[in-house]
Design a protein around this motif. Structure first.
Motif, PDB file in Angstrom:
ATOM      1  N   VAL A 170      65.529   5.106 -38.134  1.00 41.32           N
ATOM      2  CA  VAL A 170      65.800   3.683 -38.329  1.00 41.32           C
ATOM      3  C   VAL A 170      66.190   3.383 -39.777  1.00 41.32           C
ATOM      4  CG1 VAL A 170      63.475   2.872 -38.965  1.00 41.32           C
ATOM      5  CG2 VAL A 170      64.978   1.434 -37.546  1.00 41.32           C
ATOM      6  N   GLU A 171      65.954   4.329 -40.692  1.00 38.33           N
ATOM      7  CA  GLU A 171      66.396   4.151 -42.075  1.00 38.33           C
ATOM      8  C   GLU A 171      67.896   4.370 -42.208  1.00 38.33           C
ATOM      9  OE1 GLU A 171      64.095   6.920 -44.283  1.00 38.33           O
ATOM     10  OE2 GLU A 171      62.220   5.772 -44.154  1.00 38.33           O
ATOM     11  N   ARG A 172      68.477   5.055 -41.237  1.00 38.36           N
ATOM     12  CA  ARG A 172      69.902   5.387 -41.304  1.00 38.36           C
ATOM     13  C   ARG A 172      70.741   4.649 -40.264  1.00 38.36           C
ATOM     14  NH1 ARG A 172      70.565  11.843 -42.563  1.00 38.36           N
ATOM     15  NH2 ARG A 172      69.147  11.937 -44.372  1.00 38.36           N
ATOM     16  N   PHE A 173      70.107   4.302 -39.142  1.00 38.01           N
ATOM     17  CA  PHE A 173      70.849   3.662 -38.054  1.00 38.01           C
ATOM     18  C   PHE A 173      70.176   2.346 -37.670  1.00 38.01           C
ATOM     19  CE2 PHE A 173      71.144   8.289 -37.544  1.00 38.01           C
ATOM     20  CZ  PHE A 173      72.524   8.473 -37.614  1.00 38.01           C
ATOM     21  N   PRO A 174      70.958   1.365 -37.216  1.00 39.27           N
ATOM     22  CA  PRO A 174      70.366   0.085 -36.805  1.00 39.27           C
ATOM     23  C   PRO A 174      69.396   0.278 -35.629  1.00 39.27           C
ATOM     24  CG  PRO A 174      72.741  -0.102 -37.073  1.00 39.27           C
ATOM     25  CD  PRO A 174      72.431   1.355 -37.127  1.00 39.27           C
ATOM     26  N   ALA A 175      68.306  -0.471 -35.639  1.00 41.82           N
ATOM     27  CA  ALA A 175      67.328  -0.400 -34.549  1.00 41.82           C
ATOM     28  C   ALA A 175      67.975  -0.749 -33.219  1.00 41.82           C
ATOM     29  CB  ALA A 175      66.166  -1.354 -34.837  1.00 41.82           C
ATOM     30  N   ARG A 176      68.947  -1.641 -33.278  1.00 40.24           N
ATOM     31  CA  ARG A 176      69.670  -2.036 -32.066  1.00 40.24           C
ATOM     32  C   ARG A 176      70.304  -0.826 -31.387  1.00 40.24           C
ATOM     33  NH1 ARG A 176      75.295  -5.479 -32.275  1.00 40.24           N
ATOM     34  NH2 ARG A 176      75.277  -6.302 -30.127  1.00 40.24           N
ATOM     35  N   VAL A 199      67.338   1.708 -30.036  1.00 42.30           N
ATOM     36  CA  VAL A 199      66.612   1.261 -28.847  1.00 42.30           C
ATOM     37  C   VAL A 199      67.516   1.297 -27.616  1.00 42.30           C
ATOM     38  CG1 VAL A 199      65.384  -0.661 -27.773  1.00 42.30           C
ATOM     39  CG2 VAL A 199      65.005  -0.135 -30.188  1.00 42.30           C
ATOM     40  N   ALA A 200      68.739   0.781 -27.762  1.00 48.36           N
ATOM     41  CA  ALA A 200      69.669   0.827 -26.633  1.00 48.36           C
ATOM     42  C   ALA A 200      69.962   2.273 -26.233  1.00 48.36           C
ATOM     43  CB  ALA A 200      70.961   0.095 -26.989  1.00 48.36           C
ATOM     44  N   GLY A 201      70.170   3.128 -27.222  1.00 44.33           N
ATOM     45  CA  GLY A 201      70.430   4.545 -26.918  1.00 44.33           C
ATOM     46  C   GLY A 201      69.254   5.222 -26.257  1.00 44.33           C
ATOM     47  N   SER A 202      68.038   4.809 -26.610  1.00 37.01           N
ATOM     48  CA  SER A 202      66.854   5.419 -26.005  1.00 37.01           C
ATOM     49  C   SER A 202      66.794   5.144 -24.508  1.00 37.01           C
ATOM     50  CB  SER A 202      65.587   4.909 -26.688  1.00 37.01           C
ATOM     51  OG  SER A 202      65.326   3.559 -26.355  1.00 37.01           O
ATOM     52  N   GLY A 217      59.881   7.938 -26.596  1.00 36.33           N
ATOM     53  CA  GLY A 217      59.253   8.048 -27.905  1.00 36.33           C
ATOM     54  C   GLY A 217      59.918   7.147 -28.932  1.00 36.33           C
ATOM     55  N   ILE A 218      61.232   7.104 -28.906  1.00 41.15           N
ATOM     56  CA  ILE A 218      61.965   6.239 -29.835  1.00 41.15           C
ATOM     57  C   ILE A 218      61.759   4.773 -29.487  1.00 41.15           C
ATOM     58  CG2 ILE A 218      64.267   5.547 -30.600  1.00 41.15           C
ATOM     59  CD1 ILE A 218      65.109   8.464 -30.386  1.00 41.15           C
ATOM     60  N   ALA A 219      61.905   4.436 -28.210  1.00 38.03           N
ATOM     61  CA  ALA A 219      61.811   3.040 -27.784  1.00 38.03           C
ATOM     62  C   ALA A 219      60.437   2.452 -28.069  1.00 38.03           C
ATOM     63  CB  ALA A 219      62.130   2.925 -26.290  1.00 38.03           C
ATOM     64  N   GLU A 220      59.380   3.178 -27.719  1.00 39.00           N
ATOM     65  CA  GLU A 220      58.030   2.640 -27.911  1.00 39.00           C
ATOM     66  C   GLU A 220      57.722   2.410 -29.392  1.00 39.00           C
ATOM     67  OE1 GLU A 220      55.359   1.659 -25.851  1.00 39.00           O
ATOM     68  OE2 GLU A 220      57.107   1.511 -24.547  1.00 39.00           O
ATOM     69  N   THR A 221      58.117   3.349 -30.230  1.00 44.43           N
ATOM     70  CA  THR A 221      57.845   3.210 -31.665  1.00 44.43           C
ATOM     71  C   THR A 221      58.575   2.018 -32.254  1.00 44.43           C
ATOM     72  OG1 THR A 221      57.532   5.602 -31.869  1.00 44.43           O
ATOM     73  CG2 THR A 221      57.963   4.371 -33.890  1.00 44.43           C
ATOM     74  N   LEU A 222      59.854   1.916 -31.981  1.00 46.76           N
ATOM     75  CA  LEU A 222      60.658   0.865 -32.612  1.00 46.76           C
ATOM     76  C   LEU A 222      60.374  -0.508 -32.029  1.00 46.76           C
ATOM     77  CD1 LEU A 222      64.095   2.652 -33.061  1.00 46.76           C
ATOM     78  CD2 LEU A 222      62.213   2.398 -34.679  1.00 46.76           C
ATOM     79  N   THR A 223      60.154  -0.607 -30.731  1.00 46.49           N
ATOM     80  CA  THR A 223      59.898  -1.934 -30.148  1.00 46.49           C
ATOM     81  C   THR A 223      58.560  -2.493 -30.630  1.00 46.49           C
ATOM     82  OG1 THR A 223      59.009  -0.897 -28.127  1.00 46.49           O
ATOM     83  CG2 THR A 223      61.318  -1.582 -28.103  1.00 46.49           C
ATOM     84  N   ASN A 224      57.551  -1.639 -30.750  1.00 50.87           N
ATOM     85  CA  ASN A 224      56.277  -2.121 -31.293  1.00 50.87           C
ATOM     86  C   ASN A 224      56.439  -2.619 -32.725  1.00 50.87           C
ATOM     87  OD1 ASN A 224      53.987  -1.841 -29.390  1.00 50.87           O
ATOM     88  ND2 ASN A 224      54.698   0.260 -29.257  1.00 50.87           N
ATOM     89  N   ALA A 233      69.631  -8.573 -27.576  1.00 52.31           N
ATOM     90  CA  ALA A 233      68.491  -9.245 -28.222  1.00 52.31           C
ATOM     91  C   ALA A 233      68.305  -8.827 -29.667  1.00 52.31           C
ATOM     92  CB  ALA A 233      67.219  -8.963 -27.431  1.00 52.31           C
ATOM     93  N   LEU A 234      68.694  -7.584 -29.963  1.00 54.25           N
ATOM     94  CA  LEU A 234      68.470  -7.055 -31.311  1.00 54.25           C
ATOM     95  C   LEU A 234      69.763  -7.027 -32.117  1.00 54.25           C
ATOM     96  CD1 LEU A 234      66.178  -4.034 -30.295  1.00 54.25           C
ATOM     97  CD2 LEU A 234      65.514  -6.386 -30.867  1.00 54.25           C
ATOM     98  N   ALA A 235      70.587  -8.012 -31.904  1.00 52.94           N
ATOM     99  CA  ALA A 235      71.931  -8.024 -32.502  1.00 52.94           C
ATOM    100  C   ALA A 235      71.912  -7.931 -34.022  1.00 52.94           C
ATOM    101  CB  ALA A 235      72.679  -9.275 -32.059  1.00 52.94           C
ATOM    102  N   ASN A 236      70.886  -8.465 -34.665  1.00 55.60           N
ATOM    103  CA  ASN A 236      70.851  -8.494 -36.133  1.00 55.60           C
ATOM    104  C   ASN A 236      69.890  -7.447 -36.713  1.00 55.60           C
ATOM    105  OD1 ASN A 236      72.639 -10.707 -36.245  1.00 55.60           O
ATOM    106  ND2 ASN A 236      70.941 -12.112 -35.813  1.00 55.60           N
ATOM    107  N   ASN A 237      69.540  -6.440 -35.911  1.00 54.08           N
ATOM    108  CA  ASN A 237      68.571  -5.448 -36.390  1.00 54.08           C
ATOM    109  C   ASN A 237      69.192  -4.049 -36.351  1.00 54.08           C
ATOM    110  OD1 ASN A 237      65.595  -6.718 -36.533  1.00 54.08           O
ATOM    111  ND2 ASN A 237      66.822  -7.779 -35.008  1.00 54.08           N
TER     112      ASN A 237
END
Length: 267
Positions: A95-101, A104-107, A141-148, A263-267
């Motif tokens: 998430v330091e290199r790629f947008p969370a949006r 999460v979508a990729g996950s 693993g990616i989705a749960e970490t980032l969504t929380n 939903a995460l358009a700005n993240n």
């Protein structure tokens, strides 16, 4: 069932109205007006739904269809669980290199791919289940970490406790829905597809033929010819049920990816 559904709906309406009118509500419904919070919460629940649905399907497939012991089935699933943990830690760096949006979508697309491997890889094997669960677990693993993280980061400090509680609730609801919804599709498809020989119908109650485990247990008490026919029919029906269930899970995963993307358009 209809009466219970109506009661649940009325109780939900009453609860929402009570929370809106209360000066100190149990659930702060204003949190859901935050698009990021709502989207991350929904993604959190759907990711757990995908995980528990797979475990419900996969454990039966490994033990009842492929004949593995509980320990052997656990060993097949263990690499996926390890990958899930590693992906969770790796998400912090990603998430330091790629947008969370994007992540999460990729996950969710990874989850869809995992279900696709399970459904469309032909005759199921331990290796195909291991591969499918590993791919799905990477996404989970990616989705749960980032969504929380997004749930907590999207609210003010004084509301962080309420947000964390709702995140945990979404987690639990998703886990329940994975078994209840996806499990119901599997069971209904199985019951519709299994062909029961006349001798088995005479020896069984309706409940014994509702699940793969019950049907195979019944088959063991029958004569050789009837046993083989019922076992083959049950396994074939379960395989079809897995395909239908995985198909629904794929659609849900893709839909979740779209929701997360918007939903995460700005993240």
């Amino acid at each position: 069932a209809l009466a219970l559904g109506m009661f649940g709906g009325l109780a939900s309406v009453w609860f929402v109205r009570r929370q809106r009118a209360s000066a100190n509500p149990m659930v702060d419904l204003s949190l859901f007006e935050n698009r990021v919070f709502s989207g991350a919460l929904l993604a959190n629940g759907l990711s757990m739904m995908g995980l528990t649905g797979f475990l419900f399907v996969g454990t039966q497939l490994l033990q009842l269809v492929l004949g593995l012991s509980p320990m052997e089935a656990a060993m097949v699933l263990l690499p996926g669980l390890i990958i899930c943990i590693v992906a969770g830690f790796g998400a912090v760096r990603l998430v330091e290199r790629f947008p969370a949006r994007h992540l999460v979508a990729g996950s969710f697309f990874a989850s869809a791919l995992g279900y696709a491997v399970l459904a469309f890889s032909g005759q199921p094997t331990s290796l195909s289940v291991l591969l499918a669960f590993a791919i799905l677990s990477f996404g989970i693993g990616i989705a749960e970490t980032l969504t929380n993280d997004l749930v907590l980061a999207s609210v003010s400090e004084e509301k962080a406790g309420a947000a964390a509680a709702l995140s945990e609730t979404a987690y639990e609801i998703g886990a329940v829905m994975g078994v209840a919804f996806l499990g119901s599709i599997l069971t209904a498809t199985f019951r519709h597809g299994v062909n029961v020989p006349r001798a088995a119908e005479e020896a069984a109650s309706g409940a014994a033929l509702e699940t793969l485990g019950g049907t195979l247990a019944l088959a063991e008490r029958l004569g050789e010819g009837t046993r083989e026919a019922l076992t083959a029919s049950a396994i074939a029906a379960y395989d079809v049920g897995v395909q239908y269930t995985a198909g629904v899970a794929i659609v849900l995963s893709v839909a979740a990816a779209v929701v997360a993307w918007r939903a995460l358009a700005n993240n």
